[in-house]
Structure formats: structure tokens, C-alpha cells
Write a protein that holds these residues in place. Structure first.
Motif, mmCIF file in Angstrom:
data_model
loop_
_atom_site.group_PDB
_atom_site.id
_atom_site.type_symbol
_atom_site.label_atom_id
_atom_site.label_comp_id
_atom_site.label_asym_id
_atom_site.label_seq_id
_atom_site.Cartn_x
_atom_site.Cartn_y
_atom_site.Cartn_z
ATOM 1 N N ALA A 173 -12.286 -1.601 -14.843
ATOM 2 C CA ALA A 173 -12.544 -1.772 -16.091
ATOM 3 C C ALA A 173 -12.475 -1.109 -16.983
ATOM 4 O O ALA A 173 -12.158 -2.841 -18.200
ATOM 5 N N ALA A 174 -11.646 -0.263 -17.375
ATOM 6 C CA ALA A 174 -11.407 0.423 -17.998
ATOM 7 C C ALA A 174 -9.718 -0.454 -18.240
ATOM 8 O O ALA A 174 -9.112 -0.761 -19.905
ATOM 9 N N GLY A 175 -9.157 -0.096 -16.864
ATOM 10 C CA GLY A 175 -7.640 -0.421 -17.030
ATOM 11 C C GLY A 175 -7.180 -1.934 -16.839
ATOM 12 O O GLY A 175 -6.270 -1.959 -17.914
ATOM 13 N N SER A 176 -7.933 -3.253 -18.079
ATOM 14 C CA SER A 176 -7.889 -4.267 -18.017
ATOM 15 C C SER A 176 -8.100 -4.648 -19.589
ATOM 16 O O SER A 176 -8.258 -5.848 -20.066
ATOM 17 N N THR A 177 -8.686 -3.755 -20.229
ATOM 18 C CA THR A 177 -9.215 -3.731 -21.298
ATOM 19 C C THR A 177 -8.765 -2.984 -22.725
ATOM 20 O O THR A 177 -8.198 -2.836 -23.243
ATOM 21 N N ILE A 178 -10.069 -1.830 -22.315
ATOM 22 C CA ILE A 178 -9.425 -0.376 -23.270
ATOM 23 C C ILE A 178 -8.577 0.394 -22.754
ATOM 24 O O ILE A 178 -7.755 -0.014 -24.162
ATOM 25 N N VAL A 179 -7.388 0.503 -21.535
ATOM 26 C CA VAL A 179 -6.335 1.395 -21.826
ATOM 27 C C VAL A 179 -5.651 0.569 -22.437
ATOM 28 O O VAL A 179 -4.462 0.978 -23.131
ATOM 29 N N ILE A 197 -8.708 7.852 -15.497
ATOM 30 C CA ILE A 197 -10.229 7.543 -15.714
ATOM 31 C C ILE A 197 -11.188 6.901 -14.720
ATOM 32 O O ILE A 197 -10.524 6.160 -13.990
ATOM 33 N N ALA A 198 -12.196 7.315 -14.398
ATOM 34 C CA ALA A 198 -13.274 7.293 -13.257
ATOM 35 C C ALA A 198 -14.084 7.197 -13.853
ATOM 36 O O ALA A 198 -15.027 7.634 -14.404
ATOM 37 N N ALA A 199 -15.085 6.436 -12.548
ATOM 38 C CA ALA A 199 -16.508 6.673 -13.264
ATOM 39 C C ALA A 199 -17.258 7.072 -12.546
ATOM 40 O O ALA A 199 -16.196 8.627 -11.841
ATOM 41 N N ASP A 200 -17.984 7.337 -12.235
ATOM 42 C CA ASP A 200 -19.440 9.155 -12.799
ATOM 43 C C ASP A 200 -19.422 8.877 -11.075
ATOM 44 O O ASP A 200 -20.539 10.304 -10.607
ATOM 45 N N GLU A 201 -19.213 7.886 -10.310
ATOM 46 C CA GLU A 201 -19.469 8.765 -8.573
ATOM 47 C C GLU A 201 -18.364 9.285 -8.334
ATOM 48 O O GLU A 201 -18.761 9.889 -6.845
ATOM 49 N N VAL A 202 -18.124 9.947 -8.882
ATOM 50 C CA VAL A 202 -16.275 11.301 -8.347
ATOM 51 C C VAL A 202 -17.028 11.808 -8.088
ATOM 52 O O VAL A 202 -17.500 12.098 -9.060
ATOM 53 N N PHE A 208 -2.046 10.643 -25.880
ATOM 54 C CA PHE A 208 -2.982 9.674 -25.279
ATOM 55 C C PHE A 208 -4.522 9.069 -24.669
ATOM 56 O O PHE A 208 -4.918 8.219 -25.969
ATOM 57 N N VAL A 209 -4.596 10.673 -24.814
ATOM 58 C CA VAL A 209 -6.530 10.701 -24.581
ATOM 59 C C VAL A 209 -6.572 10.468 -26.444
ATOM 60 O O VAL A 209 -7.708 9.480 -26.514
ATOM 61 N N ASN A 210 -6.456 10.879 -27.607
ATOM 62 C CA ASN A 210 -6.687 10.627 -28.653
ATOM 63 C C ASN A 210 -6.524 9.031 -28.760
ATOM 64 O O ASN A 210 -7.105 8.394 -29.335
ATOM 65 N N SER A 211 -5.571 8.030 -29.125
ATOM 66 C CA SER A 211 -5.615 6.710 -28.384
ATOM 67 C C SER A 211 -6.668 6.096 -27.871
ATOM 68 O O SER A 211 -7.127 6.019 -27.948
ATOM 69 N N LEU A 212 -7.370 6.815 -26.730
ATOM 70 C CA LEU A 212 -8.260 5.734 -26.212
ATOM 71 C C LEU A 212 -9.217 6.471 -26.312
ATOM 72 O O LEU A 212 -10.415 5.508 -26.643
ATOM 73 N N LEU A 213 -9.657 7.457 -26.894
ATOM 74 C CA LEU A 213 -11.051 7.599 -27.527
ATOM 75 C C LEU A 213 -11.530 7.008 -29.315
ATOM 76 O O LEU A 213 -12.019 6.094 -29.842
#
Length: 309
Positions: free
Chosen positions: A100-106, A145-150, A283-288
Motif C-alpha cells: 500500500a505504501a510502496g506504490s504511492t507514498i514511498v 514499513i509494515a502493518a500493525d499485525e507484525v 529518508f524517514v524525514n522525507s517519509l514523514l
């Protein structure tokens, strides 16, 4: 043979005179002459002819200089590499992301990140959240970047975001006329489900059960972007992560808010055994930044496509 002797030899050839070489090296002219003489004794041949007080490279000296200069170029590369590692970590950042994030926000974060670090090499892999967690813990990726079920044990982490789910609906579907979709609306409807381990999926299942709604499960997929593609083909309706919807409304897919809210929560995962390098922090700053600048989705009455601020 030592480095200082080689440096004196190279500096004399490049500067043209012993006096200039001494100035560049921060030593006296006699010291430069002594270093050259010591090097000639070591190599066993004359490096310079002495002509009227000047040092003229011999053919042997010129041949030797080519190899010396090549070695110094290698040292310059080592110095650059050391500086890059000191300032930016390895000069490479490896990222594992849920789809979900890898195709858009990342990808947007990669673009922003490269504005500051154009020479950094970015490796991006898309995988399930469980695989993201395992690869980060094993040290194969610097950031996940992972969903909360991990399972978050044994891995450094921080919350990335909690995103309210949207209901994806095919064009022409009876639910497209509704402003808001609820659990009862799923009763008897063909349903594209996320994997059974997905927490948002489990939230929806509980809400449907409480409402007495029994959707007709047609297919399961671990990826919200795949769920959107299936809904676009008319396979059924779905609850999807809003991070995954980019481009689908333009292709005719309809999105509606779902109430009561179902949330997709995600985490940033970091290798537990190392301090975060500068590239990872950047990179974390860019993501945020990209996350915080995401446009809000609005739904006009009677309009089948969401519009963004």
C-alpha cells in the motif's frame, strides 16, 4: 619505500620544482631532495636527471609516475568513500515496504530524498508486512514499513500512521449512490477481502457480525492495491487502505467513507543492532513530510469520484 617518499616524488613532478613541492608539502627543500634520493635508492634507478639545478623526470621516472598517480587516484577514491560513509552511512539505503505504501507514498519520499542526496543508492522492495519485519530483523534492510499485525518484538519501531479505511466500489454498483458505507451495506454483497491476518479485515468482520451482515466473500488478497484492481474489474466491493488508491478513481473506481471507522495502522521498523545512519534518518524525514502533505479526500454529493485538496 614509504608514503612520504612517494608523495614527494609525485608532488615534484606535478608542481615542476623542488621549491614548489616543498611549499605544498609543508617541508624544506632539502627534505624533499632527501626523500627523492631515498626513493631512488629503494627502486634502484634514477627518477630524475639533474639539469642546471632542476629535476627532469627520466623515462623510468615517467613510467613509474604513471603507476604512482594511478595509486593516488585510488587513495582519493578511498578518501571520498570514507567521507561518504562518515557523512551518509554506506551511501546506500535499503527499504522494504508493504504494498500500500510502496506504490504511492514511498516513491514520493524517494523523490524528495534524492533532492538532498542525489548520489545515494536506494533499494526498494515490496513484500508482505511479515516479510518486511523478518528482513529488517535479519539486517538485510535498513528500514521497513509494515502493518500493525507484525510481531514488533526484537525490532526498533515507531508509529508511521493510522489511516481511516475507504470502501472501494465498482462503477454502476448500487452502493455507489450512498454517501457513506456501513457494515449493514455489506450484507449479501460480493466482497473482496484482505488476508485473514490483516487487523483492518478483522475489524470489518467484527462490525459485520455485530450488524448481522453476511457479505459473500469472493476472493482474498494481502494487498490493498490488488483489492482495488479486483474491485475495478467488478469482482466485488472492498475495504482498502487509502494509501493504495492513487490513480484508481481516475480509472473509474468509486470510493466512499466507511463508518464506524476502520483503521490501517503502520509502523516504521529499524534494524535493532545498529545506530540509525544519516541516510536512514533523512529518508524517514522525507517519509514523514510526504505523509503530512497527503491531500485529504472529499466526496461531493452525487459525485462518484473523490476529489483532493
Amino acid at each position: 619505500m614509504n608514503f612520504r617518499q612517494i608523495e614527494a616524488f609525485r608532488t615534484v613532478i606535478q608542481s615542476g620544482t623542488v621549491s614548489r613541492a616543498a611549499e605544498l608539502m609543508g617541508v624544506t627543500q632539502p627534505n624533499v631532495s632527501r626523500l627523492i634520493g631515498e626513493l631512488e635508492e629503494v627502486v634502484g634507478f634514477a627518477l630524475f636527471d639533474r639539469v642546471k639545478g632542476r629535476l627532469i623526470p627520466t623515462p623510468e621516472g615517467q613510467a613509474f609516475y604513471r603507476d604512482v598517480d594511478q595509486s593516488f587516484r585510488g587513495l582519493d577514491l578511498l578518501r571520498s568513500s570514507a567521507a561518504r560513509i562518515r557523512d551518509f552511512g554506506s551511501g546506500q539505503i535499503r527499504i522494504a515496504s508493504l504494498a500500500a505504501a510502496g506504490s504511492t507514498i514511498v516513491p514520493r519520499a524517494v523523490k524528495k530524498f534524492r533532492e538532498s542526496f542525489p548520489s545515494a543508492i536506494v533499494t526498494l522492495s515490496i513484500m508482505t508486512s511479515a516479510s518486511v519485519r523478518n528482513h529488517v530483523v535479519d539486517g538485510e534492510y535498513d528500514l521497513g514499513i509494515a502493518a500493525d499485525e507484525v510481531d514488533l518484538s526484537g525490532v526498533e519501531h515507531q508509529v508511521f500512521g493510522s489511516f481511516a479505511a475507504l470502501c472501494a466500489i465498482p462503477a454502476g454498483h448500487p452502493l455507489a449512490a450512498k454517501k457513506v458505507i456501513g457494515p449493514k451495506d455489506f450484507d449479501g454483497m460480493d466482497y473482496v477481502a484482505l488476508s485473514s491476518g490483516d487487523k483492518a479485515r478483522r475489524q470489518l468482520d467484527r462490525l459485520c457480525e455485530q450488524a448481522g451482515a453476511k457479505p459473500n466473500l469472493v476472493i482474498e488478497t494481502p494487498f490493498a492495491i490488488t483489492a482495488c484492481a479486483l474491485v475495478l474489474e467488478g469482482v466485488g466491493i472492498a475495504i482498502v487502505n487509502p494509501l493504495a488508491i492513487d490513480g484508481f478513481s481516475e480509472r473509474g473506481l468509486i470510493f466512499r467513507p466507511f463508518e464506524p471507522a476502520v483503521y490501517f495502522k503502520s509502523y516504521l521498523l529499524f534494524r535493532p543492532d545498529v545506530q540509525k545512519a544519516r541516510l536512514v534518518r533523512a529518508f524517514v524525514n522525507s517519509l514523514l513530510e510526504v505523509r503530512n502533505s497527503r491531500p485529504s479526500v472529499h466526496f461531493d454529493q452525487g459525485c462518484e469520484k473523490p476529489t483532493a485538496d
